[in-house]
Design an enzyme around this catalytic site. Structure first.
Site, PDB file in Angstrom:
ATOM      1  N   SER A   1      -1.873   2.994  -1.300  1.00 25.70           N
ATOM      2  CA  SER A   1      -0.740   4.073  -1.377  1.00 25.70           C
ATOM      3  C   SER A   1      -0.850   5.171  -0.619  1.00 25.70           C
ATOM      4  CB  SER A   1      -0.271   4.396  -2.637  1.00 25.70           C
ATOM      5  OG  SER A   1       0.412   3.843  -3.486  1.00 25.70           O
TER       6      SER A   1
ATOM      7  N   LYS B   1       2.127  15.366  -2.081  1.00 28.31           N
ATOM      8  CA  LYS B   1       2.066  13.676  -2.959  1.00 28.31           C
ATOM      9  C   LYS B   1       3.101  13.808  -5.204  1.00 28.31           C
ATOM     10  CE  LYS B   1       2.119   8.718  -4.615  1.00 28.31           C
ATOM     11  NZ  LYS B   1       1.134   7.792  -4.311  1.00 28.31           N
TER      12      LYS B   1
ATOM     13  N   SER C   1       2.695   4.280  -1.558  1.00 27.00           N
ATOM     14  CA  SER C   1       3.408   4.214  -3.006  1.00 27.00           C
ATOM     15  C   SER C   1       3.526   6.144  -1.743  1.00 27.00           C
ATOM     16  CB  SER C   1       3.261   5.085  -4.051  1.00 27.00           C
ATOM     17  OG  SER C   1       2.460   5.651  -4.423  1.00 27.00           O
TER      18      SER C   1
END
Ligand code: GLN
Length: 482
Positions: free
Chosen positions: A180, A81, A156
């Site tokens: 997330s 990420k 996210s």
């Protein structure tokens, strides 16, 4: 040898590389060509580090040929990420304000992955500064759900979930502040674990809400989640909230089944969820009972107010954490007549609307005269959540709930309606407030073919137990073929 079309698991890859069935170079080439083929449509990656990955693969292959052991993730490609710092590789947090910023150091998790032989193939897309539930708040355009490219992958960590679900990589890292990891895992039909707060170092994770943020694994099956958890967990003196305990490496007792386990179904989370997800919960209860689990309904009253408390605590912490993006220390600068104007211009141009909304919300909640009413009340609610979970866990070993109230929604459906978007995380947020572990495991599909995820929650440091129940549910679903 020819690599099969069915993507291999991380465990199969590491074993195959160690016994020389195939090389790390072949595996990385395969991953890069899949990214090349699919990512035009999906947009899971913000950057692909192909050259570096191939160089590292060569090193791994040399180690194997010399008889050395590269580690438990030997040659396994992984997506990271883009809020996790990677040395000399852009780390944007999905924001224009950090575009071009290259960290001078690696996050602890990156060092740990390298020391276990994993190979970083790229940085994955995300909602700006991890604020969102759909990856539509990325400054670089949305990621699409591999099961239906008109739908969001969740967020996210949507890029990480989509990269794993589409078989571009077997593993990815995400971060979970209010859901997330678990919410996108559910939307994309993969496994996502939010570990106990403090088990995985946050050093090098760009902070959103430091008391809630936690890095964790994405994988296609529970066994691989164990593998990646074992690679990244452990005490780190560089993170003051890292737990200084001998980390119980996640044991391979995950095959023990659910016999004798007391499993509570969180009653508050059965209200207002889609009928198809309710059915999935019923089916899961049936399987768990067949496996010898004792199922009962369980009330955790304060989870009802958790969303409200989260949207005070998380923005409050974010408003402070994001003060560092001032045009001086990191990333972009837009000039002005004086320092103050330069900062205003930089932040106005650099941050997207959702991030600005959170900063304003947090600044307001912390301001003199309102602090006790908002932030203070939210912190009290947090204590209640911890207390309610504690009493639930006196009766139950684990709790079960849907991961999300609905399956993946269409791109554009909620992006202009923040409150509806926030409600996507209603089932995942309480765990972050408590600091407990929780996992999302795929459990069949809805009538549109979109994946359903179930969430298994456990007390602090019982991450193992979440994986064990998830493993049971995974096998039950495989057998039943739903
Ligand atoms: N969707 C939640 C938010 O926008 C949670 C995000 C997260 O876990 N990083 O705050």
């Amino acid at each position: 040898m020819k690599l099969s079309d069915k993507p291999l698991s991380a465990k199969e890859i590491a074993a195959g590389i160690k016994n020389k069935t195939f090389s790390a170079t072949e595996i990385v080439r395969n991953s890069l060509s899949r990214i090349d083929k699919l990512d035009g449509d999906i947009h899971a990656f913000l950057a692909v580090t192909g050259d570096q990955a191939l160089l590292r693969a060569k090193e791994i292959d040399e180690m194997v040929s010399k008889g050395e052991d590269p580690g438990i993730l030997a040659g396994v490609p992984i997506g990271i990420k883009d809020n996790i710092c990677t040395r000399k590789v852009a780390t944007t947090c999905g924001s224009k304000i950090l575009n071009e910023w290259k960290p001078p150091y690696d996050a602890t998790v990156i060092e740990k992955l390298r020391s276990q032989g994993a190979i970083v193939v790229g940085k994955t897309n995300m909602d700006e500064f991890a604020m969102g539930s759909s990856t539509e708040h990325s400054a670089f355009g949305p990621t699409r759900n591999p099961h239906n490219i008109n739908c969001v992958p969740g967020g996210s960590s949507g890029g990480s979930a989509a990269s794993v679900a589409s078989g571009m990589v077997p593993l990815a890292l995400g971060s979970d502040t209010g859901g997330s990891i678990r919410q996108p895992a559910a939307f994309c039909g993969v496994v996502g674990l939010k570990p106990t707060y403090g088990l995985v170092s946050r050093y090098g994770l760009v902070a959103f809400a430091s008391s809630l943020d936690q890095i964790g694994p994405f994988s296609r099956n529970v066994e691989d989640s164990v593998l990646l958890s074992n690679a990244i967990m452990g005490h780190d003196p560089l993170d003051s909230t890292s737990l200084d305990i001998e980390t119980p490496p996640i044991k391979i007792d995950i095959d023990k089944g659910v016999k004798g386990l007391r499993i509570g179904i969180i009653s508050e989370f059965l209200e207002g969820i889609s009928p198809e997800i309710s059915k999935a919960i019923e089916l899961a209860c049936k399987y768990l009972e067949e496996g010898g689990g004792q199922i009962e309904s369980c009330s955790v009253p304060s989870v009802r107010q958790s969303l409200s408390a989260y949207y005070l605590i998380a923005p409050a912490e974010a408003s402070s954490n994001l003060a560092r993006f001032d045009g001086v220390r990191f990333g972009m600068r837009v000039d002005g007549k004086n320092a103050e104007e330069m900062m205003v211009n930089t932040r106005t141009a650099g941050f997207g609307n959702e991030v600005k909304r959170r900063i304003m919300l947090g600044t307001y909640a912390l301001s003199a005269g309102y602090y006790d009413a908002y932030y203070g009340s939210a912190q009290k609610l947090r204590t209640l959540v911890i207390r309610d979970f504690k009493s639930a866990y006196q009766k139950f070993d684990v709790l079960l709930s849907p991961t999300t109230p609905t399956t993946a929604f269409e791109i554009g459906a909620k992006v202009d309606d923040p409150l509806t978007m926030y409600l996507s995380d209603v089932c995942t947020i309480p765990t972050n407030l408590a600091g407990h572990p929780a996992i999302s495991v795929p459990f069949g599909h809805d009538s549109k073919g979109l994946p359903i995820g179930l969430q298994v929650l456990a007390p602090a440091l019982k991450d193992n137990l979440t994986l064990r129940v998830a493993k049971y549910l995974e096998s039950a679903v495989e057998k039943a073929n739903v």
